[in-house]
Write a protein that holds these residues in place. Structure first.
Motif, mmCIF file in Angstrom:
data_model
loop_
_atom_site.group_PDB
_atom_site.id
_atom_site.type_symbol
_atom_site.label_atom_id
_atom_site.label_comp_id
_atom_site.label_asym_id
_atom_site.label_seq_id
_atom_site.Cartn_x
_atom_site.Cartn_y
_atom_site.Cartn_z
ATOM 1 N N TYR A 77 -5.678 10.810 19.139
ATOM 2 C CA TYR A 77 -4.257 10.444 19.164
ATOM 3 C C TYR A 77 -3.566 10.878 17.869
ATOM 4 C CZ TYR A 77 -4.728 7.870 23.507
ATOM 5 O OH TYR A 77 -4.915 7.546 24.819
ATOM 6 N N ASN A 351 1.409 5.990 22.075
ATOM 7 C CA ASN A 351 0.333 6.466 22.942
ATOM 8 C C ASN A 351 0.862 7.346 24.072
ATOM 9 O OD1 ASN A 351 -1.534 5.119 21.402
ATOM 10 N ND2 ASN A 351 -1.884 3.467 22.857
ATOM 11 N N ARG A 352 1.997 6.963 24.639
ATOM 12 C CA ARG A 352 2.588 7.764 25.724
ATOM 13 C C ARG A 352 2.962 9.164 25.237
ATOM 14 N NH1 ARG A 352 6.853 3.778 28.954
ATOM 15 N NH2 ARG A 352 5.309 2.256 29.709
ATOM 16 N N GLN A 355 -0.329 11.089 24.878
ATOM 17 C CA GLN A 355 -0.896 11.411 26.188
ATOM 18 C C GLN A 355 -0.123 12.536 26.858
ATOM 19 O OE1 GLN A 355 -0.690 7.491 27.839
ATOM 20 N NE2 GLN A 355 -2.533 6.793 26.786
ATOM 21 N N GLU A 359 -1.703 16.147 27.976
ATOM 22 C CA GLU A 359 -1.573 16.637 29.350
ATOM 23 C C GLU A 359 -0.895 17.998 29.379
ATOM 24 O OE1 GLU A 359 -2.754 16.627 32.985
ATOM 25 O OE2 GLU A 359 -3.137 14.911 31.662
#
Length: 379
Positions: A77, A351-352, A355, A359
């Motif tokens: 992260y 975190n979003r 992520q 992706e």
């Protein structure tokens, strides 16, 4: 025999269950030097895995494994948040850094790092020094965070501390509408390589400090600094730091310190520090949110050191490191604003964002499609 086999199988499944979110975990054992270490590679979507190696006298193997798994996931992260093309990993060496170190031990560790053939780059962390990894670099090119004299970027705690200062300024801007840090009170937990530098800069800006550390030499040094510039420093015992009346709490020591008990004691408006994995669990981000305490996700706050060691692999460039470290200010502000907009915790917002980047980059910048050379240069 059947019972023994069943127990062995159950133990194996427990280990695979524990490491299920990781790509690879390597146990390193060299009896001749006393080396016992674990390397955990969490994710190489963004590129080869990058993460420091710490040395600590863990009570048992489970404690060491839990730590390296948690830390390596955090590195994934952290790399995503810092927008660098590396994945997340970490190494831990089981032992007391005061008594168990030797050049031979770090050369042995370097051989294990080399056996991963570029999947893992590492350097200093808690309990290890640049000089330790000069020894490791004699066995492998996959080392970073080494002294300038050996072609490295130098002390990574310098940009880490600077990233904390930028994060504090962003927090002040969000909370008070003014990024000025002077005149406020900061409770600092830990005066190690990063915490001491943060404390020094805050004193020079005219801030009031309340600090704690088990190292009495560090305490004496910050008191001497305050005396020299007529600054304001108060000293408290370790457990007292959580109940201090302050504007911002700055944890710069061990992780897992924000839990049910300590959060209840906090009397601050924000938590902004360099310690890794400050939250005992993700649920504690929600607890802070409900209490009205702004939490700056630690893996963004402390990314300055990571930025430097990653930059070193392209050829050390201090100006480039400073430019990317300055971006932490806006990243923290963006997380605060997104958290408020979506009515979620700042941890969820961060975190979003990470992520989403993972992706977007999946299949684009994978380690296996990259040049195998341990060093890259910009075209």
């Amino acid at each position: 025999m059947k019972q023994q086999l069943d127990q062995s199988s159950e133990m194996t499944m427990d280990i695979f269950g524990k490491i299920s979110g990781h790509e690879q975990v390597v146990f390193c054992n060299d009896p001749s030097t006393g080396l016992q270490a674990i390397i955990a590679i969490h994710n190489t979507t963004l590129g080869p895995a990058l993460g420091g190696t710490r040395m600590y006298p863990y009570a048992n193997l489970d404690e060491a494994l839990d730590d390296v798994l948690r830390l390596s996931e955090g590195m994934t992260y952290k790399c995503a948040a810092a927008d660098i093309d590396f994945g997340g990993a970490k190494g831990v060496i089981i032992g007391d850094p005061k008594t168990d170190k030797s050049p031979a031990l770090f050369r042995a560790y370097g051989q294990f790092v080399d056996s991963l053939n570029g999947r893992f780059f590492t350097g200093t962390d808690m309990g290890t020094t640049m000089e330790d990894f000069v020894q490791a670099s004699k066995e492998t090119p996959f080392i970073n965070g080494i002294p300038v004299e050996f072609g490295g970027g130098g002390d990574s705690s310098v940009p880490t501390a600077q990233g904390v200062i930028y994060s504090l300024k962003a927090t002040a801007e969000y909370l008070y509408g003014d990024e000025t840090l002077s005149g406020k009170t900061y409770a600092i937990q830990g005066l190690g390589k990063v915490g001491f530098k943060v404390a020094e800069q805050l004193l020079e800006m005219g801030a009031h400090l309340v600090v704690t550390d088990i190292n009495q030499d560090a305490i004496a040094a910050i008191q001497a600094k305050a005396l020299a510039i007529q600054g304001n420093v108060a000293i408290v015992e370790s457990e007292e730091i959580y109940g201090v009346d302050a504007d911002i709490f700055i944890p710069c020591a061990m992780g897992g310190i924000l839990n049910d008990e300590t959060i209840e004691k906090l009397k601050v408006r924000a938590v902004v520090g360099s310690a890794n994995n400050q939250l005992k669990s993700d649920l504690h981000a929600k607890l802070l949110h409900e209490k009205g305490i702004l939490y700056a996700p630690d893996y963004i706050v402390n990314a300055g050191g990571l930025i430097q060691v990653a930059d070193e692999l392209y050829g050390a460039n201090k100006a480039r490191v400073l430019m990317k470290t300055k971006a932490i200010y806006q990243s923290i502000l963006d997380i605060y604003k997104q958290s408020e907009l979506d009515a979620i915790t700042t941890l969820e917002a961060a975190n979003r964002k990470c992520q989403q980047r993972l992706e977007e980059q999946r299949g684009r910048n994978n380690f296996y499609s990259r040049q195998k050379s341990p060093k890259w240069t910009f075209k």
